[in-house]
Design a protein around this motif. Structure first.
Motif, mmCIF file in Angstrom:
data_model
loop_
_atom_site.group_PDB
_atom_site.id
_atom_site.type_symbol
_atom_site.label_atom_id
_atom_site.label_comp_id
_atom_site.label_asym_id
_atom_site.label_seq_id
_atom_site.Cartn_x
_atom_site.Cartn_y
_atom_site.Cartn_z
ATOM 1 N N SER A 1 0.827 -1.212 0.000
ATOM 2 C CA SER A 1 0.000 0.000 0.000
ATOM 3 C C SER A 1 0.863 1.264 0.000
ATOM 4 C CB SER A 1 -0.903 0.009 1.232
ATOM 5 O OG SER A 1 -0.120 0.137 2.409
ATOM 6 N N ILE A 2 0.218 2.386 -0.295
ATOM 7 C CA ILE A 2 0.910 3.678 -0.232
ATOM 8 C C ILE A 2 1.431 3.926 1.177
ATOM 9 C CG2 ILE A 2 0.562 6.176 -0.343
ATOM 10 C CD1 ILE A 2 -1.380 5.708 -2.650
ATOM 11 N N ARG A 3 0.612 3.619 2.170
ATOM 12 C CA ARG A 3 1.015 3.860 3.562
ATOM 13 C C ARG A 3 2.285 3.083 3.911
ATOM 14 N NH1 ARG A 3 -2.121 5.683 7.507
ATOM 15 N NH2 ARG A 3 -4.039 5.058 6.447
ATOM 16 N N GLU A 4 2.312 1.791 3.533
ATOM 17 C CA GLU A 4 3.467 0.966 3.893
ATOM 18 C C GLU A 4 4.705 1.366 3.109
ATOM 19 O OE1 GLU A 4 3.662 -1.035 6.497
ATOM 20 O OE2 GLU A 4 1.648 -0.227 6.841
ATOM 21 N N ASN A 5 4.525 1.854 1.880
ATOM 22 C CA ASN A 5 5.682 2.325 1.114
ATOM 23 C C ASN A 5 6.310 3.553 1.756
ATOM 24 O OD1 ASN A 5 6.623 1.107 -1.606
ATOM 25 N ND2 ASN A 5 4.398 0.785 -1.617
ATOM 26 N N ILE A 6 5.480 4.456 2.244
ATOM 27 C CA ILE A 6 6.032 5.622 2.934
ATOM 28 C C ILE A 6 6.685 5.194 4.243
ATOM 29 C CG2 ILE A 6 5.464 7.824 4.041
ATOM 30 C CD1 ILE A 6 3.202 8.147 2.012
ATOM 31 N N ARG A 7 6.058 4.240 4.943
ATOM 32 C CA ARG A 7 6.586 3.789 6.241
ATOM 33 C C ARG A 7 7.957 3.122 6.113
ATOM 34 N NH1 ARG A 7 2.074 1.394 8.610
ATOM 35 N NH2 ARG A 7 1.705 3.155 10.019
ATOM 36 N N ALA B 1 6.766 4.015 12.201
ATOM 37 C CA ALA B 1 6.198 5.365 12.214
ATOM 38 C C ALA B 1 4.685 5.299 12.340
ATOM 39 C CB ALA B 1 6.586 6.110 10.936
ATOM 40 N N SER B 2 4.110 6.260 13.027
ATOM 41 C CA SER B 2 2.662 6.303 13.226
ATOM 42 C C SER B 2 1.962 6.799 11.963
ATOM 43 C CB SER B 2 2.321 7.216 14.398
ATOM 44 O OG SER B 2 2.664 8.556 14.086
ATOM 45 N N ASP B 3 0.659 6.562 11.884
ATOM 46 C CA ASP B 3 -0.113 7.039 10.741
ATOM 47 C C ASP B 3 -0.079 8.558 10.637
ATOM 48 O OD1 ASP B 3 -0.702 4.428 10.177
ATOM 49 O OD2 ASP B 3 -2.777 4.502 10.899
ATOM 50 N N SER B 4 -0.078 9.234 11.764
ATOM 51 C CA SER B 4 -0.050 10.702 11.737
ATOM 52 C C SER B 4 1.275 11.208 11.179
ATOM 53 C CB SER B 4 -0.280 11.262 13.143
ATOM 54 O OG SER B 4 0.724 10.808 14.037
ATOM 55 N N GLU B 5 2.376 10.536 11.497
ATOM 56 C CA GLU B 5 3.674 10.926 10.932
ATOM 57 C C GLU B 5 3.679 10.728 9.424
ATOM 58 O OE1 GLU B 5 7.294 10.031 13.846
ATOM 59 O OE2 GLU B 5 5.913 8.317 13.742
ATOM 60 N N ILE B 6 3.088 9.623 8.975
ATOM 61 C CA ILE B 6 3.037 9.336 7.539
ATOM 62 C C ILE B 6 2.214 10.393 6.816
ATOM 63 C CG2 ILE B 6 2.112 7.705 5.837
ATOM 64 C CD1 ILE B 6 2.912 5.463 7.812
ATOM 65 N N GLU B 7 1.093 10.762 7.368
ATOM 66 C CA GLU B 7 0.247 11.775 6.727
ATOM 67 C C GLU B 7 0.928 13.143 6.738
ATOM 68 O OE1 GLU B 7 -3.588 11.624 8.550
ATOM 69 O OE2 GLU B 7 -3.854 9.484 8.120
ATOM 70 N N HIS B 8 1.718 13.416 7.773
ATOM 71 C CA HIS B 8 2.426 14.695 7.850
ATOM 72 C C HIS B 8 3.424 14.834 6.703
ATOM 73 C CE1 HIS B 8 4.542 18.180 9.387
ATOM 74 N NE2 HIS B 8 5.677 17.488 9.432
ATOM 75 N N VAL B 9 4.240 13.786 6.466
ATOM 76 C CA VAL B 9 5.228 13.891 5.385
ATOM 77 C C VAL B 9 4.544 13.832 4.022
ATOM 78 C CG1 VAL B 9 7.134 12.989 6.761
ATOM 79 C CG2 VAL B 9 5.711 11.392 5.470
ATOM 80 N N ALA C 1 8.177 11.592 0.236
ATOM 81 C CA ALA C 1 7.597 11.437 1.571
ATOM 82 C C ALA C 1 8.355 10.389 2.375
ATOM 83 C CB ALA C 1 6.119 11.064 1.459
ATOM 84 N N ARG C 2 8.718 9.294 1.731
ATOM 85 C CA ARG C 2 9.476 8.229 2.405
ATOM 86 C C ARG C 2 10.820 8.758 2.903
ATOM 87 N NH1 ARG C 2 10.284 3.507 -1.546
ATOM 88 N NH2 ARG C 2 11.637 5.033 -2.546
ATOM 89 N N ALA C 3 11.486 9.558 2.090
ATOM 90 C CA ALA C 3 12.774 10.122 2.493
ATOM 91 C C ALA C 3 12.608 11.107 3.648
ATOM 92 C CB ALA C 3 13.437 10.810 1.302
ATOM 93 N N LEU C 4 11.546 11.912 3.613
ATOM 94 C CA LEU C 4 11.328 12.917 4.662
ATOM 95 C C LEU C 4 10.934 12.278 5.986
ATOM 96 C CD1 LEU C 4 9.422 15.678 2.651
ATOM 97 C CD2 LEU C 4 11.821 15.651 3.336
ATOM 98 N N LEU C 5 10.315 11.101 5.938
ATOM 99 C CA LEU C 5 9.899 10.431 7.169
ATOM 100 C C LEU C 5 11.094 10.125 8.068
ATOM 101 C CD1 LEU C 5 7.392 9.289 8.628
ATOM 102 C CD2 LEU C 5 7.836 7.103 7.487
#
Length: 767
Positions: free
Chosen positions: A467-473, A479-487, A526-530
């Protein structure tokens, strides 16, 4: 950051790893040089890994041995009981003895059956553990291998080692109990009992052992070598299939089906030849063993019958002897039947061992310390580096990057700018010189402590099929969902994700195929910024995007870079205008540095690159235009006045070509001239041996096809796109109308065409 390399060099120079060169397909390089131990045979490797697994699970191995002994004891007791049944029960008509013997056999049957069931479960548990241990060992070793290894190794070849090669070993392991361990123990016990019954006939029966082993002994090494060759050919065939699937658009667009089929037929012929040798040699192993044991069997029957005729052997002993000898022959037959399976497994194990023998990425030195977050400077001090011994990609590079600054490395293709990032990220180590972080040699600190400070956005936005979420994570596991949405908001992606039916749970597909190029790149950002990186590394992060998406991504990157160091590699100078510092590379050396305005004022390489890329506009509709003044930079058009140049600019039309396509092939009709507005491509010429050689790489602002404007001839080279490209093209008939009124321009064009033809001829003569 990928390259072609034939050798991998350590900084100490103690060991070199030389790739095996074979036009038939990829092979893993093998260590060479003094002190390298000789690799055991394939069967020896199987024995080594199995023994190691038994040492790790010695308790389980002991239980398996007990179960085997119980089962083998009963298997031997049944034929041995013939002696007592005949001599002590049947001939003397002793009913009590008959009942006692049958009762003992029945009790043994219950015990042996229970032991057999337990044995099957315990061995399945052991075999599963052994296979999983080997899979883990292979996979974990892959994670330690260098970037150079993956640059020179086909992905399909590695997958084959995890599938076909491991499957061969797994198949051999599954059959090992029934066709190897049990028969060997059964043969040993039968041999002892045969000697006990009659030592003379027993010694004769033991001739079955060498008779059974002579043939396999002579043939096994050849069969193993043939099996290894077959495995290599299977890997090459799989690589051809994978490549063909990946290049289907090109194959269909240029009607290459016949060429592809011919190439595949050649692969199948090689694989078929290797398979034939393996099949015949494997059958020969069984056939020679069978003939040998058959001869001994007839001989034992003849001698035993003669001894019984002369009352030197009782009828019961003869019956028991023949039954036990039948057990021995059956055990030997099972072993020889297993031998071809073992040979195939040995060939697969040799390929697996080839992988495990690959030298890992240089380990952190003893006493490597943790590196605090970047606070002062990144320094390259007299750095020399080359992917191969023949050529240096960086030569005496010295520069300093202050913490918190935004810098860019620019220069022509092959200038060494991307190589700077490979050393900065410690994918490779310098051959000479140092990369220094806050006064500390990067080699003296742990890789993990430095890489944890980096957020990298590659040109090819690498995504996992989740998923998009797991790719960013992936940027920060846990990382929490809120951190993922922030980046995601920082990458200007959040609203686009929410507009999708599944939101952040949207699957991206294989390599992100279900998303657009811009969406994939924003996920990578986003993944890099996380990671909250101290250094944001951008490796041609927008070169594969269209103009509108690139502008939007650049805006997101500008915001993301605030408060951290930004190090960018790009060939597109419009993206570096606002950078604090620009390093201009050429031939592996730093030739210019400064801010945009300062470098333009120098009038050097940067200024020429800027001039080459300037003068183009891409409209919102996707169409491109070139300014008349920009055409004056093309040598063959320098004889035109401004009015003529403006009129000529209006004749160009926009053309697009996706990545990994052929613009045209050598020998195709030529009728158009090309200006590259956006993108990168390569130029290839045919060599006398039927191959191709790359002669040039081109990108924004370059041009090609001048010969087609003047000569009604075929193309002298093949041009392929490396990224999505936007061209401005000019047709020959329109250009010739212009030349009717410009005799000086005609002369200039003819001179340029002659020079291009001369260059093409020179390349062909060198080959």
């Amino acid at each position: 950051m990928r390259h072609s390399a034939g050798r991998e060099l350590t900084t100490q120079g103690k060991t070199s790893y030389v790739a095996i060169v074979d036009k038939s397909g990829p092979h893993l390089p093998r260590p060479t040089g003094a002190g390298i131990p000789k690799q055991p045979s394939g069967i020896g490797l199987i024995a080594r890994h199995t023994t190691a697994a038994l040492r790790m699970r010695w308790g389980l191995g002991l239980l398996i041995l007990v179960g085997l002994l119980i089962e083998m004891g009963f298997t031997a007791a049944v034929p041995l009981s013939f002696k007592y049944l005949v001599d002590y029960a049947i001939i003397p008509k002793n009913e009590a003895m008959l009942i006692a013997i049958l009762a003992a056999l029945s009790g043994g049957l219950v015990v042996a059956s229970a032991a057999g069931l337990g044995l099957d479960y315990l061995y399945a548990k052991f075999s599963t553990g052994l296979l999983n241990d080997l899979r883990w060992k292979m996979f974990s070793h892959l994670q330690r291998l260098s970037s150079g290894f993956f640059a020179r190794t086909e992905a399909s070849d590695l997958v084959i080692r995890f599938s076909n090669d491991l499957s061969s070993f797994e198949h051999a392991q599954q059959q090992a109990l029934d066709e190897c361990a049990q028969p060997v123990l059964n043969a040993a016990l039968s041999a002892i009992l045969l000697l006990t019954l009659d030592w003379r006939l027993g010694l004769l029966a033991l001739l079955a052992l060498p008779a059974c082993m002579i043939g396999p002994r002579l043939i096994t090494s050849r069969a193993t070598a043939a099996g290894y060759e077959k495995k290599q050919n299977e890997s090459q065939t799989a690589a051809t299939v994978q490549e063909t699937i990946a290049t289907q658009p090109l194959i269909k667009a240029f009607s290459l089906e016949k060429s592809v089929l011919a190439r595949f037929a050649e692969r199948l012929a090689r694989q078929g030849s290797a398979s034939l040798r393996v099949g015949f040699l494997s059958s020969l192993i069984e056939r020679t063993a069978f003939i040998g044991t058959l001869i001994v069997q007839v001989l034992v029957l003849a001698v035993g019958g003669y001894m019984a005729l002369r009352d030197e052997l009782s009828i019961g002993s003869l019956a028991a002897f023949q039954a036990l000898f039948g057990n021995l022959i059956e055990a030997l037959a099972a072993s020889t039947h297993y031998y071809p399976t073992l040979v195939q497994a040995g060939a697969g194990m040799k390929r697996i061992q080839d992988l495990l023998d690959q030298p890992p990425e240089l380990a952190d030195p003893a006493g490597a310390t943790e590196l605090p977050r970047l606070a002062e400077t990144i320094t390259f001090e007299q750095v020399k580096f080359g992917y191969s011994a023949e050529r240096l990609n960086l030569d005496e590079l010295s520069l300093t990057i202050p913490a918190g600054a935004s810098v860019a490395f620019v220069g022509p293709s092959g200038s060494g700018k991307s190589t700077v990032l490979t050393l900065l990220t410690r994918f490779y180590e310098p051959l000479e010189g140092k990369v220094i972080i806050d006064g500390r040699d990067l080699r003296s600190v742990s890789r993990e402590s430095w890489r944890n400070q980096l957020g990298i956005v590659f040109q090819d936005s690498i995504l996992f099929n989740t998923s998009i979420r797991e790719n960013i994570r992936m940027g920060k596991l846990g990382a929490s969902d809120s951190e993922i949405e922030h980046v995601a908001r920082m990458a200007e992606l959040h609203e686009a994700i929410l507009a999708m039916p599944e939101g952040y749970e949207t699957p991206v597909g294989e390599r992100g195929a279900r998303l657009s190029g811009g969406q994939r790149q924003r996920i990578a950002i986003a993944r890099a910024l996380l990671r909250d990186p101290a250094v944001l590394v951008l490796d041609e992060a927008t070169s594969a995007l269209d103009a509108a998406t690139e502008a939007s991504i650049n805006h997101a990157l500008e915001r993301a870079g605030q408060g951290r160091s930004v190090i960018s590699v790009t060939h597109r100078l419009a993206a570096v205008i606002k950078m604090d510092h620009i390093f201009v590379m050429e031939g592996g050396r730093l030739i210019e540095q400064g801010r945009h305005a300062e470098l333009l004022a120098l009038g050097g390489t940067y200024a020429r690159l800027w001039e080459k890329q300037s003068g183009f506009t891409i409209e919102e509709s996707g169409g491109a235009k070139v300014e008349g003044s920009r055409l004056q930079a093309i040598p063959m058009l320098q004889g035109l006045g401004q009015d003529e140049l403006t009129a000529l600019a209006e004749l160009f039309i926009t053309d697009r070509c996706p990545a990994d396509r052929e613009v045209f092939r050598q020998g195709d009709p030529g009728d158009r001239f090309y200006l590259i507005v956006r993108g990168r491509l390569t130029v290839w010429v045919k060599t006398p041996d039927g191959g191709e050689q790359k002669v040039r790489t081109m990108d924004d602002g370059d041009y090609f096809g001048e010969i087609a404007l003047m000569e009604n001839t075929t193309r002298t080279a093949t041009v392929r796109t490396s990224t999505d490209c936007i061209f401005l093209t000019l047709a020959r008939d329109q250009f010739l109308k212009l030349l009717e009124h410009q005799p000086k321009l005609r002369q200039s064009v003819q001179q340029v065409v002659a020079e291009r033809l001369k260059t093409s001829d020179a390349v062909l003569k060198r080959n």
